[in-house]
Design an enzyme around this catalytic site. Sequence first.
Site, PDB file in Angstrom:
ATOM      1  CB  THR A 187     -47.231   9.972  33.869  1.00 38.99           C
ATOM      2  OG1 THR A 187     -47.252  10.082  35.292  1.00 38.99           O
ATOM      3  CG2 THR A 187     -46.345  11.047  33.300  1.00 38.99           C
ATOM      4  CD  GLU A 331     -43.207  11.539  31.156  1.00 41.75           C
ATOM      5  OE1 GLU A 331     -43.724  10.856  30.243  1.00 41.75           O
ATOM      6  OE2 GLU A 331     -43.058  11.110  32.311  1.00 41.75           O
ATOM      7  CE  LYS A 443     -30.816  -3.682  36.931  1.00 34.73           C
ATOM      8  NZ  LYS A 443     -32.098  -3.245  37.470  1.00 34.73           N
ATOM      9  CD1 TRP A 448     -28.160  -5.770  33.567  1.00 27.86           C
ATOM     10  CD2 TRP A 448     -28.700  -4.107  32.165  1.00 27.86           C
ATOM     11  NE1 TRP A 448     -28.027  -4.591  34.264  1.00 27.86           N
ATOM     12  CE2 TRP A 448     -28.349  -3.551  33.419  1.00 27.86           C
ATOM     13  CE3 TRP A 448     -29.080  -3.250  31.141  1.00 27.86           C
ATOM     14  CZ2 TRP A 448     -28.372  -2.175  33.664  1.00 27.86           C
ATOM     15  CZ3 TRP A 448     -29.092  -1.890  31.370  1.00 27.86           C
ATOM     16  CH2 TRP A 448     -28.742  -1.353  32.631  1.00 27.86           C
TER      17      TRP A 448
HETATM   18  P1  AMP Z   1     -46.834   6.594  28.396  1.00 28.96           P
HETATM   19  O1  AMP Z   1     -46.367   7.842  28.987  1.00 28.96           O
HETATM   20  O2  AMP Z   1     -47.963   5.944  29.147  1.00 28.96           O
HETATM   21  O3  AMP Z   1     -47.181   6.743  26.960  1.00 28.96           O
HETATM   22  O4  AMP Z   1     -45.637   5.539  28.483  1.00 28.96           O
HETATM   23  C1  AMP Z   1     -44.391   5.776  27.887  1.00 28.96           C
HETATM   24  C2  AMP Z   1     -43.571   4.535  27.904  1.00 28.96           C
HETATM   25  O5  AMP Z   1     -44.133   3.526  27.073  1.00 28.96           O
HETATM   26  C3  AMP Z   1     -42.174   4.702  27.346  1.00 28.96           C
HETATM   27  O6  AMP Z   1     -41.300   5.272  28.271  1.00 28.96           O
HETATM   28  C4  AMP Z   1     -41.800   3.268  26.988  1.00 28.96           C
HETATM   29  O7  AMP Z   1     -41.376   2.531  28.110  1.00 28.96           O
HETATM   30  C5  AMP Z   1     -43.116   2.702  26.526  1.00 28.96           C
HETATM   31  N1  AMP Z   1     -43.166   2.727  25.056  1.00 28.96           N
HETATM   32  C6  AMP Z   1     -43.784   3.614  24.269  1.00 28.96           C
HETATM   33  N2  AMP Z   1     -43.642   3.291  22.970  1.00 28.96           N
HETATM   34  C7  AMP Z   1     -42.888   2.172  22.925  1.00 28.96           C
HETATM   35  C8  AMP Z   1     -42.362   1.340  21.885  1.00 28.96           C
HETATM   36  N3  AMP Z   1     -42.618   1.579  20.602  1.00 28.96           N
HETATM   37  N4  AMP Z   1     -41.602   0.287  22.238  1.00 28.96           N
HETATM   38  C9  AMP Z   1     -41.337   0.016  23.530  1.00 28.96           C
HETATM   39  N5  AMP Z   1     -41.815   0.743  24.558  1.00 28.96           N
HETATM   40  C10 AMP Z   1     -42.574   1.812  24.265  1.00 28.96           C
END
Ligand code: AMP
Length: 549
Positions: A187, A331, A443, A448
């Site tokens: 990640t 994930e 917050k 929120w």
């Molecule tokens: P990653 O593992 O680097 O791909 O990050 C995943 C995170 O990216 C998710 O848990 C979200 O917080 C954010 N994310 C992915 N796609 C979107 C989306 N379409 N809109 C808002 N947040 C997103």
Amino acid sequence: MLSTMQDVPLLVTRILQHGMTIHGKSQVTTWTGEAEPHRRSFAEIGTRATRLANALRDEFGVQQGDRVATLMWNNSEHVEAYFAIPSMGAVLHTLNLRLPPEQLVFIVNHAADRVVLVNGTLLPLLVPLLPHLPTVEHVVVAGIGDRSALEGLDVRVHDYEELLEGRSDSYDWPDLDERQAAAMCYTSGTTGDPKGVVYSHRSIYLHSMQVNMAESMGLTAADTSLVVVPQFHVNAWGLPHATFMTGINMLMPDRFLQPAPLAEMIEREKPSHAAAVPTIWQGLLAEVTANPRDLTSMKQVTIGGAACPPSLMEAYDKLGVRLCHAWGMTETSPLGTMAHPPAGLTAEEEWPYRITQGRFPAGVEARLVGPDGSFLPWDGESAGELEVRGTWIAGAYYGGASGEPFRPEDKFSADGWLKTGDVGVISSDGYLTLTDRAKDVIKSGGEWISSVELENALMAHPEVAEAAVVAVPDDKWGERPLATVVLKEGATVDYEGLRAFLAQSIAKWQLPERWTVIASVPKTSVGKFDKKVIRKQYADGALDVTKLD
Ligand code: AMP
């Protein structure tokens, strides 16, 4: 009673064999920056992947379960590695070339990578790390780039093309258990050490089928997909595997990820699809506004990884390009949702659906959990943390040398669901709207405020190029929003005007008092807004903040 059906394992090997024969003529085109891009058919890629597997086994003794890393751009050699390594039973470990050096060192050591395949142009990044990577025995260099810095290092260096030369075109691919590790990706977490997600053959196979469904990307051999999302970012959202299943041609940008070459590649190669995070599309929009290009070949663009501002979607609609919003995570392989509206709606009726994160496919189950741990209804109003489970969703992280899977309590529920850390609502017809990351929500006085909603509204202003909103401490309310704004060229600062513009769509109590103009929004290694950096700049007094009454 058991079924009478054959129990054939779902393997990456099968995707390779299918792609290189049934879709042997489909192509991977790699941008070179020269007069002509480089083109290689799926048949050739399959043959070369077979030779690579032979080399890895015969030359380096790579065995099942060994980790083989790639530090590469999106290109055809990287696709070869995608298929060779898992098919021989080893584990493809894609390294994020934008991570800080200390995180890369942590990741390679944690995974205990034995071999690194690297693009020559990335050697300046790898070479200083090598003395800190005791498990790496072999470095294989692909493509152009000065190799002299590798001399004298305690590692065996090989040339990718020389390694493949004279190798056998056949390989007795092993019978693998479909639950075996095929690939891993850490990640890009901005807090704590990166965590390793290990994909199985089965999860990749099923995820690829989902990517190819019409309710997801739904492409065919008549399509060409411009794969901008890096192959180190959740397997390029599953596209290389999915394309080998259906023969979709791939257009790979290699290191040419800047707006100008991307615009040129689209106009010249006419891809029908593309996939990338919003910052890429923001950059391209600015580029084609200054230097118009024809982008209309792209019938569908998958945009995700961060919230897509509705204003960006509108701007591309005007250019004849339809952005389709998708949500996912490292994930989740990553396909979690895609925002195709229900059938039979007018463009106006479709709009509220298009700006959501989208609907879940059958393979992904979802639930919302409130602050008190109760499950919330799908009523489009009750906001909670999203939890998911499914066949391509992680159930744990890689535990490293311990061999034990790692299941932190803040990431997995007691009954095994993944806690996404994303907060949102789900409508009665199953459309997810994310309002924030749990850690980014503001917050204020027990209520929120969604930083994403404020950002989207700000980015709809004609003079705003980008905007990021973060929570900052406030004596009276606990937290209040700080708006950081990047202005378009030639625009002048008018905070009162921006606040009045926000007031047209945002409740008064949510409007930011604190404002600052910045040159650009800091970005993470995968191109998302890095709000941690902004919060720190504010705490350090590094921002010139104006407070309105
Ligand atoms: P990653 O593992 O680097 O791909 O990050 C995943 C995170 O990216 C998710 O848990 C979200 O917080 C954010 N994310 C992915 N796609 C979107 C989306 N379409 N809109 C808002 N947040 C997103």
